[in-house]
Design an enzyme around this catalytic site. Sequence first.
Site, PDB file in Angstrom:
ATOM      1  N   CYS A  11     -23.261  61.169  44.472  1.00 44.18           N
ATOM      2  CA  CYS A  11     -23.270  59.936  45.257  1.00 44.18           C
ATOM      3  C   CYS A  11     -24.144  60.201  46.477  1.00 44.18           C
ATOM      4  CB  CYS A  11     -21.864  59.456  45.610  1.00 44.18           C
ATOM      5  SG  CYS A  11     -20.912  60.503  46.702  1.00 44.18           S
ATOM      6  N   CYS A  85     -26.209  56.266  43.729  1.00 38.41           N
ATOM      7  CA  CYS A  85     -27.314  56.994  44.369  1.00 38.41           C
ATOM      8  C   CYS A  85     -28.670  56.439  43.956  1.00 38.41           C
ATOM      9  CB  CYS A  85     -27.224  58.498  44.103  1.00 38.41           C
ATOM     10  SG  CYS A  85     -27.633  59.030  42.442  1.00 38.41           S
ATOM     11  N   CYS A  89     -31.608  60.433  41.605  1.00 41.52           N
ATOM     12  CA  CYS A  89     -31.210  61.464  40.650  1.00 41.52           C
ATOM     13  C   CYS A  89     -32.317  61.702  39.630  1.00 41.52           C
ATOM     14  CB  CYS A  89     -29.929  61.018  39.941  1.00 41.52           C
ATOM     15  SG  CYS A  89     -29.146  62.337  39.044  1.00 41.52           S
TER      16      CYS A  89
END
Length: 134
Positions: A11, A85, A89
């Site tokens: 996160c 997020c 990523c």
Amino acid sequence: MTDKPTVLFVCVHNAGRSQMAAGFVRELGGDDVEVLSAGSAPKDAINPVAVQAMAEVGIDIAGNIPKVLTVDAVRESDVVITMGCGDACPIFPGKRYEDWELDDPAGQGIESVRPIRDDIRGRVEQLLSELIAS
């Protein structure tokens, strides 16, 4: 090498949702699963309300420290669970990716964080049933 699956929870701040999820995997998955957590912009400390919510169910995450997301952490993981997020990523072929849409506990009181915690627990239980049963 290990036969244990590795799960990475990501996160933004690595201070609430991902820490709670990692705590549940450690508690419920035991030695059958490796768990990592990280954030794209980690805070200096774990959200104290998240710590309180987890303590209510007997899981201590107070000593955890938010960590920055690295490419190596993603590369080492079999399952990558993102929690708001966005595109931070990295994506690697052959990995299982899931995005869990969860409210952010940041700035919320315990009454608001308990349902988030309970939602995370249910998702972790489902994930573990898939990973450990196989």
